[in-house]
Design a protein around this motif. Structure first.
Motif, PDB file in Angstrom:
ATOM      1  N   TYR A 108       5.533 -22.333  51.858  1.00 13.08           N
ATOM      2  CA  TYR A 108       6.977 -22.151  51.922  1.00 13.08           C
ATOM      3  C   TYR A 108       7.222 -20.667  52.139  1.00 13.08           C
ATOM      4  CZ  TYR A 108       7.864 -26.890  50.370  1.00 13.08           C
ATOM      5  OH  TYR A 108       7.935 -28.246  50.304  1.00 13.08           O
ATOM      6  N   CYS A 109       7.895 -20.317  53.252  1.00 17.46           N
ATOM      7  CA  CYS A 109       8.030 -18.899  53.574  1.00 17.46           C
ATOM      8  C   CYS A 109       9.307 -18.620  54.359  1.00 17.46           C
ATOM      9  CB  CYS A 109       6.834 -18.439  54.388  1.00 17.46           C
ATOM     10  SG  CYS A 109       6.658 -19.289  55.970  1.00 17.46           S
ATOM     11  N   GLU A 156      13.007 -26.798  46.021  1.00 14.37           N
ATOM     12  CA  GLU A 156      12.283 -27.932  46.596  1.00 14.37           C
ATOM     13  C   GLU A 156      10.883 -28.033  45.998  1.00 14.37           C
ATOM     14  OE1 GLU A 156      10.471 -29.358  50.870  1.00 14.37           O
ATOM     15  OE2 GLU A 156      12.411 -28.332  50.894  1.00 14.37           O
ATOM     16  N   CYS A 157      10.213 -26.890  45.862  1.00 13.66           N
ATOM     17  CA  CYS A 157       8.871 -26.881  45.259  1.00 13.66           C
ATOM     18  C   CYS A 157       8.929 -27.363  43.808  1.00 13.66           C
ATOM     19  CB  CYS A 157       8.264 -25.489  45.325  1.00 13.66           C
ATOM     20  SG  CYS A 157       7.809 -24.977  46.984  1.00 13.66           S
ATOM     21  N   ILE A 158       9.909 -26.897  43.066  1.00  9.31           N
ATOM     22  CA  ILE A 158      10.071 -27.308  41.667  1.00  9.31           C
ATOM     23  C   ILE A 158      10.260 -28.818  41.593  1.00  9.31           C
ATOM     24  CG2 ILE A 158      11.625 -27.210  39.668  1.00  9.31           C
ATOM     25  CD1 ILE A 158      12.068 -24.200  40.433  1.00  9.31           C
ATOM     26  N   ASP A 159      11.148 -29.345  42.410  1.00  9.81           N
ATOM     27  CA  ASP A 159      11.408 -30.789  42.408  1.00  9.81           C
ATOM     28  C   ASP A 159      10.148 -31.576  42.769  1.00  9.81           C
ATOM     29  OD1 ASP A 159      14.035 -30.211  41.752  1.00  9.81           O
ATOM     30  OD2 ASP A 159      14.784 -30.487  43.809  1.00  9.81           O
ATOM     31  N   LEU A 186      -1.847 -28.326  47.776  1.00 12.22           N
ATOM     32  CA  LEU A 186      -1.627 -26.982  47.264  1.00 12.22           C
ATOM     33  C   LEU A 186      -0.405 -26.422  47.973  1.00 12.22           C
ATOM     34  CD1 LEU A 186      -2.662 -24.586  45.534  1.00 12.22           C
ATOM     35  CD2 LEU A 186      -3.923 -23.839  47.560  1.00 12.22           C
ATOM     36  N   LEU A 187       0.605 -26.060  47.208  1.00 15.13           N
ATOM     37  CA  LEU A 187       1.805 -25.424  47.746  1.00 15.13           C
ATOM     38  C   LEU A 187       1.652 -23.918  47.579  1.00 15.13           C
ATOM     39  CD1 LEU A 187       4.518 -27.696  46.064  1.00 15.13           C
ATOM     40  CD2 LEU A 187       3.386 -28.034  48.269  1.00 15.13           C
ATOM     41  N   ILE A 188       2.062 -23.164  48.571  1.00 13.91           N
ATOM     42  CA  ILE A 188       1.941 -21.707  48.506  1.00 13.91           C
ATOM     43  C   ILE A 188       3.319 -21.088  48.648  1.00 13.91           C
ATOM     44  CG2 ILE A 188       0.942 -19.644  49.549  1.00 13.91           C
ATOM     45  CD1 ILE A 188      -1.322 -21.381  50.611  1.00 13.91           C
ATOM     46  N   ASP A 189       3.674 -20.241  47.674  1.00 15.11           N
ATOM     47  CA  ASP A 189       4.902 -19.471  47.767  1.00 15.11           C
ATOM     48  C   ASP A 189       4.594 -18.270  48.659  1.00 15.11           C
ATOM     49  OD1 ASP A 189       7.417 -18.398  47.387  1.00 15.11           O
ATOM     50  OD2 ASP A 189       7.409 -18.745  45.232  1.00 15.11           O
ATOM     51  N   GLU A 190       5.533 -17.828  49.430  1.00 17.34           N
ATOM     52  CA  GLU A 190       5.334 -16.946  50.566  1.00 17.34           C
ATOM     53  C   GLU A 190       4.642 -15.608  50.360  1.00 17.34           C
ATOM     54  OE1 GLU A 190       9.086 -15.059  51.979  1.00 17.34           O
ATOM     55  OE2 GLU A 190       9.913 -16.448  50.532  1.00 17.34           O
TER      56      GLU A 190
END
Length: 121
Positions: free
Chosen positions: A111-112, A17-20, A80-84
């Motif tokens: 996203y976690c 989802e983040c990639i898209d 800003l998106l944050i990976d967990e």
């Protein structure tokens, strides 16, 4: 600044989802804590992925590298998106981290997968 948390199980498609989202919106940045996490993303997105372990490094990277390439000396960060990776921080450190992110005047989404769901605060 708004904060949104996407707490979903492992294997539910959070990274995809983040990639898209990043492919469709050039004003999104991703924050990860390790270079290994960054490798999960396509190479064409790597210039908009920040590898940092603390808020100071994150803000410094955004301010000095101008990752959204809007104009010299400025940047326009939509979100800003944050990976967990930041879930290993203490609750106080997480609260301070989000407070400090207010400096960039941008929305933040994490996203976690919270493996501690059954624990109380």
């Amino acid at each position: 600044m708004g904060l949104k948390i996407h707490n979903r199980p492992r294997g539910s498609g959070k990274t995809q989802e983040c990639i898209d989202r990043m492919k469709s919106d050039e004003k999104l940045l991703m924050l990860v804590t390790t270079h290994k996490q960054k490798e999960y993303y396509p190479k064409e997105l790597h210039d908009r992925i920040i590898v940092a372990k603390n808020i100071g490094d994150t803000l410094n990277h955004i301010q000095t590298h101008n990752p959204t390439k809007i104009q010299p000396g400025g940047f326009m960060l939509k979100k800003l998106l944050i990976d967990e990776g930041f879930l290993g921080m203490s609750r106080t450190d997480i609260a301070n981290f989000y407070y400090e992110l207010g400096e960039i005047y941008s929305d933040v989404e994490m996203y976690c997968t919270d493996s501690q769901e059954k624990h109380t605060l």
